[in-house]
Scaffold this active site. Structure first.
Site, short mmCIF file in Angstrom:
data_model
loop_
_atom_site.label_atom_id
_atom_site.label_comp_id
_atom_site.label_asym_id
_atom_site.label_seq_id
_atom_site.Cartn_x
_atom_site.Cartn_y
_atom_site.Cartn_z
N LYS A 53 0.86 -1.19 0.00
CA LYS A 53 0.00 0.00 0.00
C LYS A 53 0.90 1.23 0.00
O LYS A 53 1.65 1.47 0.94
CB LYS A 53 -0.91 0.00 1.22
CG LYS A 53 -1.87 1.19 1.28
CD LYS A 53 -2.77 1.10 2.50
CE LYS A 53 -3.73 2.26 2.58
NZ LYS A 53 -4.59 2.17 3.78
N LYS A 82 -2.15 -1.47 -3.74
CA LYS A 82 -3.02 -0.30 -3.68
C LYS A 82 -2.16 0.96 -3.74
O LYS A 82 -1.19 1.05 -2.98
CB LYS A 82 -3.84 -0.32 -2.38
CG LYS A 82 -4.79 0.85 -2.22
CD LYS A 82 -5.52 0.80 -0.88
CE LYS A 82 -6.47 1.98 -0.74
NZ LYS A 82 -7.15 1.98 0.58
#
Length: 336
Positions: free
Chosen positions: A203, A260
């Site tokens: 992320k 992400k």
């Protein structure tokens, strides 16, 4: 006149032929739809920063979940908003919390729908950060830091509360070191060995989270001395480190790993697919979603074509699972 031996256009001349030789196909089975739930009753409030997205209460979210299931989408991802915030984010693991209540109601109504829950503290803490803040003892640029080990203990409590409510998959999104292991051990110890973990393994710190932070009311408080999440979310420049993060989460017990955001990191998705065999998710985040809507509203692009182009690119890069606010629109389009 010499004619080309290889006419690549032969396989593009009709829709039927293009379908026949198509290498990548997005299906409804690939999609996960994110939903936001907060305490209350009869609540369905539009989220100003995100078109066609809403804050639901645990009772009204059931109808939305039924629509999602009716479209053939196999799973939802739940994000919760608390009534009250504190430094530890203690409402995140409350038995009667918004997410916990929503899980129970949805499972009673639609037991076949897969429920994934976001496991994090940022929406629950008064600081807006994903963990417990403590004063820094080193001469670093920040006055404060996140207490990694204290945070993962709390994240395990959150994950356990979701499992007890009936979640199928818990998804830690905090980027603390060792949180997958802590959650896996907690679930096993408390007789939830079949609850899967989908880790936000790579992320990245990103400007594309802006609309979501408004929706989740989770913007970090700069007065803490940490104006952003760069001390725990990944540096966008680092690809090799992303592979190391993913490998560690798999070693610690993650069943599914996630990259992400999706669009700026298609290369990371591709690298992960080439290196790892476990299911791979990608999050088509709020900023990517709203770029399409804003451009379409301005008349610059056609929304559905752009949407499917983006989802196809994520699938082509190697993602098995696509978490996207476009899930319902894409499912309707794929049914035609």
């Amino acid at each position: 006149m010499a004619f080309p031996n290889n006419r690549m256009r032969r396989l593009r001349k009709s829709d039927g032929i293009r379908r026949l030789v198509r290498e990548t196909a997005v299906t409804v089975d690939n999609l996960v739809y994110p939903l936001f739930v907060r305490k209350g009753r009869d609540l369905k409030e539009p989220i100003e920063s995100m078109v066609d997205c809403f804050h639901f209460s645990p009772d009204t979210i059931v109808q939305e979940a039924q629509e999602v299931a009716g479209l053939g989408i196999p799973a939802i991802l739940l994000f919760g908003l608390p009534d009250k915030k504190d430094k530890l984010g203690s409402e995140a693991w409350a038995e009667d919390g918004a997410v916990q209540s929503a899980i129970k109601r949805i499972k009673d109504a639609i037991p076949e729908l897969v429920i994934i829950t976001d496991v994090c503290l940022c929406g629950y803490t008064s600081t807006g950060h994903c963990g417990v803040i403590k004063k820094s003892t080193s001469a670093q640029e920040h006055k404060c830091t996140i207490d990694n080990d204290a945070t993962i203990e709390l994240l395990a409590k959150v994950a356990l509360s979701h499992a007890q409510a009936g979640a199928d998959i818990v998804a830690p999104s905090d980027m603390m070191d060792g949180r997958v292991k802590a959650i896996r051990e907690c679930l096993e110890k408390n007789d939830f060995p079949d609850v899967a973990i989908m880790s936000y393994a790579a992320k990245f710190a990103s400007a594309f989270y802006g609309p979501f932070r408004d929706a989740a009311e989770s913007a970090p408080d700069a007065s803490t001395g940490l104006a952003d999440r760069k001390t725990y979310q990944m540096d966008p420049a680092n690809a090799r480190q992303a592979m190391a993060e993913i490998a560690l989460d798999i070693e610690e017990g993650a069943d599914i790993v996630m990259v992400k955001p999706a669009l700026p990191y298609l290369d990371i998705i591709y690298r992960a697919r080439q290196r790892f065999d476990c299911p791979l998710a990608a999050y088509n985040v709020s900023g990517e979603y709203m770029m399409v809507h804003d451009s379409a509203n301005a008349g610059h692009i056609e929304k559905d074509a752009a949407m499917m182009g983006i989802l196809t690119s994520i699938k082509r890069a190697g993602a098995d699972i696509i978490i996207t606010y476009f899930a319902k629109d894409a499912a309707k389009l794929l049914k035609k």
